[in-house]
Scaffold this active site. Structure first.
Site, PDB file in Angstrom:
ATOM      1  N   GLY A   1       3.423   4.211   5.221  1.00  0.00           N
ATOM      2  CA  GLY A   1       4.518   3.931   6.155  1.00  0.00           C
ATOM      3  C   GLY A   1       5.169   2.572   6.014  1.00  0.00           C
ATOM      4  O   GLY A   1       5.968   2.174   6.865  1.00  0.00           O
ATOM      5  N   LEU A   2       4.872   1.845   4.931  1.00  0.00           N
ATOM      6  CA  LEU A   2       5.458   0.506   4.769  1.00  0.00           C
ATOM      7  C   LEU A   2       6.640   0.500   3.791  1.00  0.00           C
ATOM      8  O   LEU A   2       7.109  -0.558   3.378  1.00  0.00           O
ATOM      9  CB  LEU A   2       4.387  -0.500   4.324  1.00  0.00           C
ATOM     10  CG  LEU A   2       3.219  -0.685   5.302  1.00  0.00           C
ATOM     11  CD1 LEU A   2       2.231  -1.725   4.777  1.00  0.00           C
ATOM     12  CD2 LEU A   2       3.701  -1.102   6.695  1.00  0.00           C
ATOM     13  N   GLY A   3       7.105   1.677   3.427  1.00  0.00           N
ATOM     14  CA  GLY A   3       8.314   1.756   2.596  1.00  0.00           C
ATOM     15  C   GLY A   3       8.080   1.431   1.140  1.00  0.00           C
ATOM     16  O   GLY A   3       8.978   0.901   0.470  1.00  0.00           O
TER      17      GLY A   3
ATOM     18  N   PRO B   1       0.833  -1.200   0.000  1.00  0.00           N
ATOM     19  CA  PRO B   1       0.000   0.000   0.000  1.00  0.00           C
ATOM     20  C   PRO B   1       0.876   1.262   0.000  1.00  0.00           C
ATOM     21  O   PRO B   1       1.908   1.316   0.666  1.00  0.00           O
ATOM     22  CB  PRO B   1      -0.820  -0.105   1.285  1.00  0.00           C
ATOM     23  CG  PRO B   1      -0.485  -1.387   1.920  1.00  0.00           C
ATOM     24  CD  PRO B   1       0.620  -2.056   1.174  1.00  0.00           C
ATOM     25  N   VAL B   2       0.438   2.248  -0.785  1.00  0.00           N
ATOM     26  CA  VAL B   2       1.259   3.456  -0.995  1.00  0.00           C
ATOM     27  C   VAL B   2       0.944   4.529   0.062  1.00  0.00           C
ATOM     28  O   VAL B   2      -0.217   4.739   0.411  1.00  0.00           O
ATOM     29  CB  VAL B   2       0.965   4.045  -2.402  1.00  0.00           C
ATOM     30  CG1 VAL B   2       1.728   5.345  -2.643  1.00  0.00           C
ATOM     31  CG2 VAL B   2       1.320   3.026  -3.480  1.00  0.00           C
ATOM     32  N   GLY B   3       1.978   5.180   0.576  1.00  0.00           N
ATOM     33  CA  GLY B   3       1.789   6.348   1.443  1.00  0.00           C
ATOM     34  C   GLY B   3       1.276   6.026   2.825  1.00  0.00           C
ATOM     35  O   GLY B   3       0.630   6.856   3.464  1.00  0.00           O
TER      36      GLY B   3
ATOM     37  N   SER C   1       7.807   3.386  -1.519  1.00  0.00           N
ATOM     38  CA  SER C   1       8.641   4.106  -2.493  1.00  0.00           C
ATOM     39  C   SER C   1      10.068   3.553  -2.493  1.00  0.00           C
ATOM     40  O   SER C   1      10.665   3.354  -3.549  1.00  0.00           O
ATOM     41  CB  SER C   1       8.625   5.619  -2.248  1.00  0.00           C
ATOM     42  OG  SER C   1       9.257   5.936  -1.041  1.00  0.00           O
ATOM     43  N   ALA C   2      10.606   3.255  -1.307  1.00  0.00           N
ATOM     44  CA  ALA C   2      11.973   2.703  -1.250  1.00  0.00           C
ATOM     45  C   ALA C   2      12.015   1.331  -1.914  1.00  0.00           C
ATOM     46  O   ALA C   2      12.932   1.027  -2.690  1.00  0.00           O
ATOM     47  CB  ALA C   2      12.437   2.595   0.202  1.00  0.00           C
TER      48      ALA C   2
ATOM     49  N   ASP D   1      14.752   2.706   5.108  1.00  0.00           N
ATOM     50  CA  ASP D   1      13.796   2.039   4.210  1.00  0.00           C
ATOM     51  C   ASP D   1      14.520   1.347   3.057  1.00  0.00           C
ATOM     52  O   ASP D   1      14.232   0.186   2.728  1.00  0.00           O
ATOM     53  CB  ASP D   1      12.784   3.051   3.640  1.00  0.00           C
ATOM     54  CG  ASP D   1      11.814   3.564   4.693  1.00  0.00           C
ATOM     55  OD1 ASP D   1      12.067   3.354   5.890  1.00  0.00           O
ATOM     56  OD2 ASP D   1      10.802   4.187   4.318  1.00  0.00           O
TER      57      ASP D   1
HETATM   58  C1  MEV Z   1      10.198   6.252   7.576  1.00  0.00           C
HETATM   59  O1  MEV Z   1       9.938   4.906   7.223  1.00  0.00           O
HETATM   60  C2  MEV Z   1      10.989   6.308   8.853  1.00  0.00           C
HETATM   61  C3  MEV Z   1      11.369   7.716   9.309  1.00  0.00           C
HETATM   62  O2  MEV Z   1      12.216   7.541  10.457  1.00  0.00           O
HETATM   63  C4  MEV Z   1      12.102   8.474   8.218  1.00  0.00           C
HETATM   64  C5  MEV Z   1      13.484   7.901   7.913  1.00  0.00           C
HETATM   65  O3  MEV Z   1      14.079   7.225   8.751  1.00  0.00           O
HETATM   66  O4  MEV Z   1      13.975   8.205   6.821  1.00  0.00           O
HETATM   67  C6  MEV Z   1      10.164   8.515   9.744  1.00  0.00           C
END
Ligand code: MEV
Length: 328
Positions: A110-112, A106-108, A114-115, A157
């Site tokens: 917090g599961l990374g 899922p996008v946007g 884009s990375a 990420d």
């Molecule tokens: C993002 O997955 C984690 C953060 O700590 C940002 C980062 O470490 O680049 C919020």
């Protein structure tokens, strides 16, 4: 035709504080981005995403120039920089490529995603051009995109997406890989609200830069907490790891990155018997995670769903990015 996949990630402890020099504990998980590369007419790069429902086309006649966009809504610009870098490194800027992204992440939230996509794109394009890249080269190239999207990422990420496994991460230090333990489950709860990692990192950084004493005290405590979490993980003391995750959530609330919806799913998971729960990633919406024993993972996942969240029961990915040659 070359296909590469890379995993998503969760952060068990230390997000945000990791950007400011503290350690963090993260794990790659078995939800993947998949990128397929095939040929195109020379000098035309076409990038499509099934999840976003977009296709962008670039002419590489004028490498790196703004005017090289043929049909593009801007969303693929960061990825375009990666592709250009690989074409240059391979000495093949005349090649045409079709790049198809099929991501289950899922996008946007917090599961990374884009990375992971940057990492799988880097490997797929490099392999297609017969460019041999080590994993640390893949990490470096994929980080170009993360810097464009997230402004000041820690690199956690891209590290998890590239190498997989459970990672003890600190900026400037070689990441340490902990033995993955799949006797414990992670249940993810998605609040179904999207947010921008870059904006949240900027918000916290502004508060840190104001010299706010409380934030720097919390940050140091979060660093110590991660050190204890790593010890607990190594020793298989998941009761203590859970308690530390609950404590980490309180720190994240204090720095203003949790939300009512995240707190609600965290409480619901704890009440359903999770050993610990917290938001994961940048916060401000997106996902929380719950550490669960195998015998209560479904109960926790159901409780999250009944509260309106979307749940995923995940295992640890131990491989990181990998590719497959599908040509006959
Ligand atoms: C993002 O997955 C984690 C953060 O700590 C940002 C980062 O470490 O680049 C919020």
């Amino acid at each position: 035709m070359i296909t590469a996949t890379a995993p998503a990630k969760v952060i068990l402890t230390g997000e945000h504080f990791v950007v400011h020099g503290q350690p963090a504990l993260a794990a790659a998980i078995d939800i993947y981005s998949k990128v397929t590369v095939t040929s195109n007419i020379p000098k035309i790069i076409e990038i499509s995403s099934s999840a976003l429902g977009t296709t962008s086309k670039f002419s590489i006649k004028q490498l790196g120039k703004k005017s090289n966009q043929i049909s593009n809504d801007g969303i693929m610009d960061p990825l375009k920089h990666i592709v250009e870098k690989i074409l240059q490194t391979a000495g093949q800027i005349d090649r045409g490529l079709k790049i198809q992204i099929d991501s289950k992440i899922p996008v946007g939230v917090g599961l990374g995603s884009s990375a992971s996509t940057a990492v799988s794109t880097t490997m797929a394009v490099a392999r297609y051009l017969n460019l041999e890249l080590e994993k640390n080269d893949i990490f470096e190239i994929a980080s170009i995109q993360e810097k464009l999207i997230h402004k000041k990422p820690s690199g956690i990420d891209c590290t998890t997406a590239t190498y997989g496994g459970v990672i003890f991460f600190k900026i400037g230090k070689v990441p340490e890989y902990l033995k993955p333990n799949n006797s414990i489950n992670i249940v993810i709860g998605d609040t179904r609200s999207k947010r921008s990692t870059g904006d949240l990192v900027t918000k916290v950084t502004q508060r840190v830069n104001l010299g706010n004493g409380e934030i720097s005290r919390i940050s140091k405590s979060a660093g110590k907490l991660t050190m204890e979490a790593v010890k607990s993980y190594r020793e298989g003391d998941f009761n203590n790891l859970g308690k530390l995750m609950n404590k980490n959530q309180k720190f994240l609330q204090k720095i203003g990155v949790s939300t009512v919806q995240l707190d609600r799913l965290v409480n619901i998971a704890q009440q359903a018997g999770a050993l610990g729960a917290k938001l994961t990633g940048a916060g401000g919406g997106g996902c929380m995670i719950a550490l669960c024993r195998p015998d209560n993972k479904y109960k926790v996942a159901n409780a999250i769903e009944n509260a309106g969240g979307r749940s995923y029961i995940v295992s640890i990915d131990t491989t990181g990015v990998k590719s497959e040659n599908l040509s006959t």
